[in-house]
Design a protein around this motif. Structure first.
Motif, short mmCIF file in Angstrom:
data_model
loop_
_atom_site.label_atom_id
_atom_site.label_comp_id
_atom_site.label_asym_id
_atom_site.label_seq_id
_atom_site.Cartn_x
_atom_site.Cartn_y
_atom_site.Cartn_z
N ARG A 101 0.81 -1.20 0.00
CA ARG A 101 0.00 0.00 0.00
C ARG A 101 0.85 1.26 0.00
NH1 ARG A 101 -4.28 0.79 4.77
NH2 ARG A 101 -2.36 1.27 5.87
N THR A 102 0.52 2.18 -0.84
CA THR A 102 1.12 3.52 -0.91
C THR A 102 2.62 3.52 -1.12
OG1 THR A 102 1.40 3.79 1.47
CG2 THR A 102 -0.71 4.48 0.52
N PHE A 103 3.16 2.48 -1.79
CA PHE A 103 4.60 2.47 -2.00
C PHE A 103 5.04 3.67 -2.82
CE2 PHE A 103 5.13 1.47 -6.43
CZ PHE A 103 3.92 0.88 -6.78
N SER A 104 4.16 4.23 -3.62
CA SER A 104 4.54 5.36 -4.47
C SER A 104 4.83 6.62 -3.66
CB SER A 104 3.44 5.64 -5.50
OG SER A 104 2.23 5.95 -4.85
N ARG A 105 4.54 6.60 -2.36
CA ARG A 105 4.90 7.74 -1.51
C ARG A 105 6.39 7.79 -1.24
NH1 ARG A 105 1.89 6.97 3.89
NH2 ARG A 105 3.22 8.72 4.38
N TYR A 106 7.07 6.69 -1.46
CA TYR A 106 8.45 6.58 -1.04
C TYR A 106 9.43 6.93 -2.15
CZ TYR A 106 6.57 4.14 2.99
OH TYR A 106 5.88 3.82 4.11
N TYR A 162 23.55 -5.96 -4.87
CA TYR A 162 22.77 -4.75 -5.10
C TYR A 162 21.41 -4.88 -4.44
CZ TYR A 162 26.23 -2.89 -8.30
OH TYR A 162 27.39 -2.37 -8.84
N TYR A 163 21.04 -3.84 -3.69
CA TYR A 163 19.78 -3.82 -2.95
C TYR A 163 18.90 -2.69 -3.44
CZ TYR A 163 22.27 -6.76 0.43
OH TYR A 163 22.98 -7.76 1.04
N CYS A 164 17.63 -2.98 -3.53
CA CYS A 164 16.61 -1.99 -3.78
C CYS A 164 16.07 -1.53 -2.42
CB CYS A 164 15.50 -2.61 -4.63
SG CYS A 164 14.15 -1.52 -5.04
N ALA A 165 15.76 -0.24 -2.30
CA ALA A 165 15.29 0.29 -1.03
C ALA A 165 14.21 1.34 -1.25
CB ALA A 165 16.44 0.88 -0.23
N ALA A 166 13.36 1.50 -0.26
CA ALA A 166 12.32 2.53 -0.29
C ALA A 166 12.31 3.27 1.04
CB ALA A 166 10.94 1.90 -0.54
N GLY A 167 12.23 4.59 0.96
CA GLY A 167 12.24 5.38 2.18
C GLY A 167 11.70 6.76 1.94
N ASN A 208 21.17 9.75 0.15
CA ASN A 208 22.21 8.74 0.02
C ASN A 208 22.55 8.05 1.35
OD1 ASN A 208 23.36 10.97 1.19
ND2 ASN A 208 25.24 10.91 -0.01
N ARG A 209 21.72 8.24 2.34
CA ARG A 209 21.95 7.64 3.65
C ARG A 209 21.09 6.40 3.81
NH1 ARG A 209 20.06 10.96 7.78
NH2 ARG A 209 21.21 9.60 9.20
N LYS A 210 21.73 5.26 4.00
CA LYS A 210 20.97 4.02 4.09
C LYS A 210 20.05 4.01 5.32
CE LYS A 210 24.82 1.51 6.27
NZ LYS A 210 25.77 2.64 6.27
N GLU A 211 20.38 4.81 6.32
CA GLU A 211 19.59 4.81 7.56
C GLU A 211 18.17 5.33 7.36
OE1 GLU A 211 23.88 4.92 8.42
OE2 GLU A 211 22.58 6.20 7.21
N VAL A 212 17.94 6.10 6.30
CA VAL A 212 16.62 6.70 6.12
C VAL A 212 15.70 5.85 5.26
CG1 VAL A 212 17.63 8.99 6.38
CG2 VAL A 212 17.18 8.10 4.08
N TYR A 213 16.19 4.70 4.83
CA TYR A 213 15.37 3.81 4.02
C TYR A 213 14.77 2.73 4.92
CZ TYR A 213 17.07 6.23 -0.03
OH TYR A 213 17.34 7.20 -0.96
N ASP A 214 13.46 2.58 4.82
CA ASP A 214 12.73 1.70 5.72
C ASP A 214 12.53 0.29 5.20
OD1 ASP A 214 10.81 4.62 6.03
OD2 ASP A 214 12.13 3.85 7.60
N TYR A 215 12.54 0.15 3.89
CA TYR A 215 12.23 -1.15 3.29
C TYR A 215 13.35 -1.53 2.34
CZ TYR A 215 7.67 0.10 5.09
OH TYR A 215 6.65 0.46 5.92
N TRP A 216 13.69 -2.82 2.40
CA TRP A 216 14.81 -3.33 1.59
C TRP A 216 14.42 -4.64 0.93
CZ3 TRP A 216 19.47 -0.76 1.12
CH2 TRP A 216 19.66 0.32 1.98
#
Length: 123
Positions: free
Chosen positions: A27-32, A94-99, A105-113
């Motif tokens: 749900r609402t992944f397009s917000r990220y 290589y990882y895909c992430a959403a945040g 460019n900070r990995k800490e701000v991405y919530d989903y991997w």
């Protein structure tokens, strides 16, 4: 919740190309904001590229600028990373992430991997 599934990794010779895919759902992944990171053995996970769904603005690490392109297919809810002129130093998972946090460019701000996909570039 957002689910991310990467695919498209593999073994390629230096100078070759690969296209990674990241299928997004939930749900609402397009917000990220969507991004690609990579992690080589013994190294920190590092930023590669990102874009925002709303504006379509793209961002790249200096090390891949001019060689990699991040893009999306809205209809398929999929993000791509086209990688050209690959070098052995591009070898990594290589990882895909959403945040949505501040600091593209900070990995800490991405919530989903995603689970990651291996890219190996031989010399």
């Amino acid at each position: 919740q957002v689910q991310l599934v990467e695919s498209g990794g593999g073994l390629v010779q230096a100078g070759g190309s690969l296209r990674l895919s990241c299928a997004a759902s939930g749900r609402t992944f397009s917000r990220y904001r969507m991004a690609w990171f990579r992690q080589a053995p013994g190294k920190e996970r590092e930023f590669v590229a990102a874009f925002t769904w709303s504006s379509g603005t793209t961002y790249y690490a200096d090390s891949v600028k001019g060689r990699f392109t991040i893009s999306r297919d809205n209809a398929k809810s999929t993000v791509y990373l086209q990688m050209n002129s690959l070098k052995p130093e591009d070898t990594a998972v290589y990882y895909c992430a959403a945040g949505a946090g501040i600091g593209i460019n900070r990995k800490e701000v991405y919530d989903y991997w995603g689970q990651g996909t291996q890219v190996t570039v031989s010399s």
